[in-house]
Design an enzyme around this catalytic site. Structure first.
Site, short mmCIF file in Angstrom:
data_model
loop_
_atom_site.label_atom_id
_atom_site.label_comp_id
_atom_site.label_asym_id
_atom_site.label_seq_id
_atom_site.Cartn_x
_atom_site.Cartn_y
_atom_site.Cartn_z
N SER A 97 -9.54 -31.29 65.04
CA SER A 97 -10.32 -30.71 66.34
C SER A 97 -9.75 -31.25 67.64
O SER A 97 -10.58 -30.77 68.68
CB SER A 97 -11.92 -30.77 66.09
N LYS A 109 -17.40 -32.17 75.70
CA LYS A 109 -17.44 -31.11 74.58
C LYS A 109 -19.12 -31.15 74.18
O LYS A 109 -20.01 -32.30 74.27
CB LYS A 109 -16.98 -31.68 73.03
N SER A 145 -12.42 -27.56 66.76
CA SER A 145 -13.35 -27.06 67.27
C SER A 145 -13.57 -27.50 68.75
O SER A 145 -14.32 -27.03 69.34
CB SER A 145 -14.64 -27.42 66.44
#
Length: 570
Positions: free
Chosen positions: A231, A126, A207
């Site tokens: 997330s 990420k 996210s």
């Protein structure tokens, strides 16, 4: 730097041309994408079907037998990113050194040096996880473009030491969904809108949306996401993959752009439970080959996942609690997902588990307190992170707020930065009574008054709830592990899963239960790219107004959050 966003328009133009434009206007794009995916073996080489959907153990077997090299595998994933990312926007940036790293891992293999089960395996991380290389680390924000991190994040250092190939950076909800009250998930100024490959207009959740979509669509072998509250688990549930949020502290947070150290952690996001166990072992520093499928194990152990406690029969005799509040609309339950989850509960019973209703407490009693904790910690901890960067003038949260105001058209076209402003309005003093009281309340209501209380009262081994509900909060706030387990598709093609959590350091137990259920239900299905890409959201009108000057405080939390359609996954 191989910045995917800079290649998208040309790639889309060359690849789709007039037919692609017609598809966009008629809603026929999904079939066009399915055709592209189906013909990908021709584009990437005749061997793509050899490794597509392959687990880490299967890939190791292929590389050990010399039917596949890490370089070929890495090139194949890069080719798929080139083809599918213009639609999915799951990847912000690919690593310009990925192929060179893969060649080095191949040379090591030929020399007899195998670092472990991730040797030569391409991994996406990420874009809030620092990599000290030619890629950016920005949390999706233009504010950090061009900055340089002092070192690899601890998890990246562990991945490299284990022999993984860092393939690139995954898109995310900008600033891990902690900038403003966005009406959607998966958007960042750098990466655009992440799309769900199963149903293109279904929420990819956030996210870690890019990490989930990339794993689901075979743009990487496995991915790493981060979670503060939901997330990892929410995007995993919405993209039919396995995601493990570990016990707080088992995976080091060093080098991860923070929201709050009291809840932040990285974790694996994979297509299978076996791969999640292998990746978790590396991220948490438990690299023992006897437990997690080192390359020296036999093929049967690799293929069937019988290592590290992963075995059929794990659910026999287990007591599984179900918190039914999360099946209701008030707590985020979605009927069509709930229906598939009920099938999973029946499967658990058929495997010998006792499934009983339980109560982990009302999360609305600590929602405001949790948000207060995050606001206080973010102001302090993001400044600590920024202080270590080179080649940037961003040093404080106030600097980030000013940047967004100056670059409003690029950063705040769709939503504002209310959360940034709320955090800036706190004292930044983590000895304040307001912060300490909120933190104490959170721990009391989620541990003794929540998960631990339910486990003891009902003699439970684990607790489950349906995906896409608000059930991520108990484990997130308590700092306890939570695993997303895919269980199937709804009648309209949407992914459905369960979230299963327990007390601290019970990852091995949760992985074993998840593996047993996975083997029974066999939920893995490749994406279908159903429906059409939704239209661009309307301009929020922020940039045409005067710069925001309102001072927010923690008293505004409830009123502001009430305007959001769903609670965000952070």
């Amino acid at each position: 730097m191989a910045d995917v966003t800079h290649r998208i328009s040309r790639r889309a133009f060359l690849g789709m041309t007039a037919a692609g434009g017609a598809a966009l206007s008629t809603g026929a794009l999904p079939s066009l994408v399915r055709s592209a995916a189906a013909s990908s073996a021709t584009a990437a080489g005749a061997d793509e079907q050899l490794w597509l959907e392959a687990s880490i153990p299967r890939l190791q077997k292929l590389m050990r037998s010399r039917r596949l090299t890490s370089q070929e595998l890495t090139a194949g994933y890069l080719a798929r990113i080139d083809r599918l990312n213009p639609l999915l926007h799951a990847v912000i940036e690919t690593n310009p050194d990925a192929l060179a790293i893969a060649r080095r891992r191949d040379a090591e293999r030929r020399a007899g040096h195998i670092r472990g089960p991730l040797h030569g395996i391409p991994v996406l991380v990420k874009d809030n996880i620092a990599t000290r290389d030619r890629m950016e680390t920005t949390a999706g924000s233009l504010a950090l473009v061009g900055s340089r991190v002092p070192a690899d994040a601890a998890v990246v250092a562990r991945l490299r030491a284990a022999g993984a190939v860092i393939l690139g950076k995954a898109n995310l909800s900008e600033w891990a969904n902690f900038r403003g009250f966005a009406p959607f998930n998966g958007w960042s100024a750098r990466g655009g809108f992440t799309r769900n490959p199963y149903v293109l207009d279904f929420d990819p959740c956030g996210s870690s949306s890019g990490s989930a979509v990339a794993a689901a669509a075979n743009l990487c072998s496995v991915a790493v996401g981060t979670e503060t509250d939901g997330s990892i688990t929410c995007p995993s549930g919405n993209n039919l993959i396995v995601g493990l949020k570990p016990t707080l502290g088992l995976v080091p947070p060093d080098g991860i752009i923070p929201i709050a150290h009291s809840q932040d952690t990285a974790g694996p996001m994979t297509r299978t439970v076996t791969d999640a166990a292998i990746l978790f072992a590396v991220l948490s520093g438990q690299r023992g080959s006897d437990e997690h499928g080192d390359d020296d194990h036999g093929d049967d152990d690799h293929e069937n996942g019988r290592f590290g406690g992963l075995r059929k029969g794990a659910l026999r005799g287990a007591r599984i609690g179900v918190d039914r509040r999360y099946f209701t609309a008030t707590y985020g339950g979605v009927p069509e997902i709930n229906a598939v989850v009920e099938e999973a509960l029946a499967a658990m019973e058929s495997l010998g588990a006792t499934v009983i209703d339980t109560d982990t407490g009302d999360q609305f009693l600590y929602f405001d307190a949790e948000f207060t904790v995050l606001l206080y910690e973010f102001k302090v901890q993001v400044a600590e992170y920024l202080a270590g960067l080179q080649d940037t003038s961003m040093r404080t949260l106030a600097d980030l707020i000013a940047f967004n105001q100056a670059q409003c058209g690029a950063e705040m076209k769709y939503f504002g930065q209310e959360i940034f402003e709320m955090a800036e309005a706190t004292s930044g003093d983590l000895t304040d009574a307001a912060y300490l009281d909120a933190r104490a309340l959170c721990l009391d209501l989620t541990r003794a008054g929540g998960i631990d209380g339910a486990l003891a009262r009902d003699r439970l081994d684990a607790i489950v709830a349906p995906s896409y509900s608000y059930a991520t909060s108990p484990a997130a706030v308590a700092g306890y592990p939570d695993i997303a387990v895919p269980v199937g598709l709804t009648a309209t093609g949407k992914p459905a899963g369960i979230w299963m959590y327990s007390t601290a350091r019970t990852e091995k137990r949760l992985l074993a239960f998840a593996y047993d259920l996975e083997q029974e239900m066999e939920p893995r299905t490749q994406p279908g790219y159903l429906n059409a890409v939704p239209p661009e959201p309307p301009d929020a009108g922020i940039c045409s107004a005067a710069p925001a000057t309102a001072a927010f405080g923690t008293a505004d939390v409830a009123a502001s959050s009430a305007s959001r359609p769903r609670r965000p996954a952070l």
